[in-house]
Structures are given as C-alpha cells and as structure tokens.
Scaffold this motif. Structure first.
Motif, PDB file in Angstrom:
ATOM      1  N   SER A 143      -6.612   0.788   7.270  1.00 14.41           N
ATOM      2  CA  SER A 143      -6.686  -0.556   8.147  1.00 14.41           C
ATOM      3  C   SER A 143      -7.918  -1.689   7.731  1.00 14.41           C
ATOM      4  O   SER A 143      -7.525  -2.690   7.549  1.00 14.41           O
ATOM      5  CB  SER A 143      -7.173  -0.161   9.496  1.00 14.41           C
ATOM      6  N   LYS A 144      -8.881  -1.023   7.101  1.00 15.28           N
ATOM      7  CA  LYS A 144      -9.986  -1.955   6.172  1.00 15.28           C
ATOM      8  C   LYS A 144      -9.359  -2.535   5.171  1.00 15.28           C
ATOM      9  O   LYS A 144      -9.635  -3.935   4.970  1.00 15.28           O
ATOM     10  CB  LYS A 144     -11.248  -1.133   6.047  1.00 15.28           C
ATOM     11  N   ALA A 145      -8.412  -1.978   4.198  1.00 17.18           N
ATOM     12  CA  ALA A 145      -7.931  -2.416   3.314  1.00 17.18           C
ATOM     13  C   ALA A 145      -7.101  -3.768   3.525  1.00 17.18           C
ATOM     14  O   ALA A 145      -6.784  -4.514   2.587  1.00 17.18           O
ATOM     15  CB  ALA A 145      -7.283  -1.145   2.445  1.00 17.18           C
ATOM     16  N   ILE A 146      -6.360  -3.622   4.678  1.00 15.56           N
ATOM     17  CA  ILE A 146      -5.551  -4.445   4.877  1.00 15.56           C
ATOM     18  C   ILE A 146      -6.318  -5.758   5.503  1.00 15.56           C
ATOM     19  O   ILE A 146      -5.987  -6.878   5.037  1.00 15.56           O
ATOM     20  CB  ILE A 146      -4.717  -3.827   6.021  1.00 15.56           C
TER      21      ILE A 146
ATOM     22  N   ASP B 238      -6.251 -11.095   1.266  1.00 12.67           N
ATOM     23  CA  ASP B 238      -6.296 -12.621   1.487  1.00 12.67           C
ATOM     24  C   ASP B 238      -5.193 -13.390   2.540  1.00 12.67           C
ATOM     25  O   ASP B 238      -5.285 -14.438   2.428  1.00 12.67           O
ATOM     26  CB  ASP B 238      -6.056 -13.195   0.107  1.00 12.67           C
ATOM     27  N   GLY B 239      -4.604 -12.457   3.312  1.00 13.00           N
ATOM     28  CA  GLY B 239      -3.954 -12.968   4.699  1.00 13.00           C
ATOM     29  C   GLY B 239      -2.627 -12.939   3.949  1.00 13.00           C
ATOM     30  O   GLY B 239      -1.680 -13.379   5.082  1.00 13.00           O
ATOM     31  N   ARG B 240      -2.394 -12.329   3.059  1.00 14.87           N
ATOM     32  CA  ARG B 240      -1.001 -12.113   2.617  1.00 14.87           C
ATOM     33  C   ARG B 240      -0.100 -11.188   3.582  1.00 14.87           C
ATOM     34  O   ARG B 240      -0.823 -10.130   3.973  1.00 14.87           O
ATOM     35  CB  ARG B 240      -0.591 -12.250   1.211  1.00 14.87           C
ATOM     36  N   PRO B 241       1.206 -11.226   3.750  1.00 11.61           N
ATOM     37  CA  PRO B 241       2.089 -10.354   4.401  1.00 11.61           C
ATOM     38  C   PRO B 241       1.698  -8.895   3.647  1.00 11.61           C
ATOM     39  O   PRO B 241       1.452  -8.766   2.428  1.00 11.61           O
ATOM     40  CB  PRO B 241       3.532 -10.486   4.270  1.00 11.61           C
TER      41      PRO B 241
ATOM     42  N   ILE C  14       0.892  -1.191   0.001  1.00 11.53           N
ATOM     43  CA  ILE C  14      -0.169  -0.076  -0.149  1.00 11.53           C
ATOM     44  C   ILE C  14       0.926   1.290   0.036  1.00 11.53           C
ATOM     45  O   ILE C  14       1.843   1.320   0.954  1.00 11.53           O
ATOM     46  CB  ILE C  14      -0.977  -0.037   1.107  1.00 11.53           C
ATOM     47  N   ALA C  15       0.760   1.973  -1.051  1.00 10.54           N
ATOM     48  CA  ALA C  15       1.578   3.004  -1.100  1.00 10.54           C
ATOM     49  C   ALA C  15       0.591   4.362  -1.037  1.00 10.54           C
ATOM     50  O   ALA C  15      -0.476   4.592  -1.609  1.00 10.54           O
ATOM     51  CB  ALA C  15       2.191   3.200  -2.657  1.00 10.54           C
TER      52      ALA C  15
ATOM     53  N   GLU D 274      -2.835  -3.985  13.072  1.00  6.25           N
ATOM     54  CA  GLU D 274      -2.512  -4.975  12.043  1.00  6.25           C
ATOM     55  C   GLU D 274      -0.950  -4.656  11.456  1.00  6.25           C
ATOM     56  O   GLU D 274      -0.302  -5.495  11.155  1.00  6.25           O
ATOM     57  CB  GLU D 274      -3.063  -4.258  10.728  1.00  6.25           C
ATOM     58  N   LEU D 275      -0.352  -3.404  11.999  1.00  6.81           N
ATOM     59  CA  LEU D 275       0.773  -3.060  11.596  1.00  6.81           C
ATOM     60  C   LEU D 275       1.577  -2.694  12.701  1.00  6.81           C
ATOM     61  O   LEU D 275       1.154  -2.169  13.812  1.00  6.81           O
ATOM     62  CB  LEU D 275       0.936  -1.953  10.686  1.00  6.81           C
TER      63      LEU D 275
END
Length: 245
Positions: A143-146, A150-153, A124-125, A177-178
C-alpha cells in the motif's frame, strides 16, 4: 480506453501435477494466454543457487514477451526476485526495483513503472506469504509502494495466498488504493489446477486501471503444467498523455 490482456501465473518451478519438471510445457501455457503483461511466481528454485527454471530466449521466441531486467537477484542464475518475474510485450520500462517484503518467510515483489501503448502504468508483481499476519504486513508495505508513486494507474498481480473477501481478508490494507477486498471484488478460483476451488491468485486494479473479463485460463495443458491455473483479465486504461491522476 486501452484494452490490454494481463495475466498472473504461479508456475510451481515448472513442475506439473504429474510431478514432471517441463519448462517447455510452461512456456507453451504462457503462449496460450496471449497476454501483454504477465506476472510469474516460483520461476526460481528456492534454495541452492536459486537458478531460474525457464529459458528466457525460448520464452521470448515462443511468446514475444521479455523479462523485466532487475539489478537485484538472489543468485547469478536467478531469473527474478524471490521467484517473481515480470514479462512485458511492447512496453518501455522507466524504472523497475526489487523489494523485500516483511514477514516470517522470505518473500519479495517487483515494482515497475512502465509505459505501454504510450500510457503510464505501475505494475506490482508479488507472491505473498502463507501466514495471515505476514500477509497483513506485506499488504501494508505494498500500500505504501502505491501511495509513493507519481499518481499513475496501478495494477497489482500475483499469488496472494488469500481466498477471503471482506473483514477477514489479509489484503485489507489495500482497500483504500485498490479494489481488493470488498465482497464485490473480482476473484476467480485458480487452485488446485485440476479442480479449482480457491482464488489464491489475484489481478487487482485501481479506479483508473479497470479489470474486466477476469477468468482462469483452463486448458488441458494448463491443468498439467502447474498446481495453479493461470488467471487473465482485460485491463482498461484511460488514454492520457501524462502520469498525473
């Protein structure tokens, strides 16, 4: 583990601290960094036809980096989305979308699902707003976009216009999330370029996208090419065959 070099750089529309617009100088700085994934901000003019300030062919020839193609742009001559551009070396783009961020100012982000060295990664940029309340809304959106991935890093990079950590940080919605807001979060001063004191630019990973060796790219040329220094880091990804965490 897989070690990649990632970078974020607000190029200030290729206008340097000497007030000269010099895209070739900007490209040279990007080449100095030697990153595999680069998030650029302010690559397009903000008004008028929104034209991009770089030459993508020259950029690729000089650095080996390729811009992520976007369906949505604010003008036919724009490089990216709200000035954001994502550059990759040797990566497969599975999906890339431009999103509009909430807030009083026009802001946006690029969300790209890629495979690099055979490994899945969401990048995400973003370039967040100047107002604290707008940044809070934008952090909630990201945060919602994360969460919807599909669970990827996940790796988030950009000019966040935020220098604080802890409770007063406008990135608090990203804390689950981060590794974004704890006092132990990694930051490095990048602004202003000639005497950096504020960590406005960030590279933030999740628990499966570990950031190491975070530093500003501080060269003679970088101090002239923009009002921000580029930042770079090593990204460590586990070697996996699927995107499931």
């Amino acid at each position: 583990m897989s070690d990649l070099i990632v970078s974020s750089y607000n190029i200030h529309k290729a206008v340097g601290t000497d007030m000269r617009r010099d895209p070739a100088r900007t490209v040279q700085v990007i080449g100095e960094i030697g990153a595999d994934i680069v998030a650029l901000q302010e690559v397009d003019r903000r008004f008028g036809d929104r034209r991009g300030v770089l030459d993508p062919d020259m950029l690729h020839a000089a650095t080996g980096l390729t811009p992520v193609a976007l369906t949505d742009r604010l003008g036919a001559r724009a490089h990216g989305w709200h000035g954001n551009l994502l550059l990759l070396r040797g990566a497969e783009v599975e999906e890339a979308r431009a999103v509009t961020l909430p807030g009083l100012e026009p802001r946006g982000a690029i969300v790209a699902d890629i495979r690099i060295n055979g490994q899945p990664l969401r990048v995400i940029a973003a370039h967040l707003g100047l107002l604290h309340q707008s940044r809070l809304l934008q952090a909630r959106f990201l945060s919602k976009a994360i969460e919807e991935g599909d669970g990827r890093p996940t790796l988030v990079m950009g000019d966040f216009n935020e220098w604080r950590l802890g409770a007063g940080c406008s990135l608090m919605p990203l804390r689950r999330e981060l590794r974004a807001v704890k006092r132990s979060a990694q930051t490095i001063a990048s602004f202003p370029a000639q005497m950096p004191v504020l960590p406005l630019d960030r590279i933030i990973g999740c628990r499966r996208a570990e950031i190491a060796d975070l530093r500003a790219h501080d060269s003679i040329l970088a101090r002239k090419a923009s009002d921000h220094l580029p930042i770079r880091a090593a990204l460590n990804l586990p070697r996996v065959q699927s995107a499931v965490m």
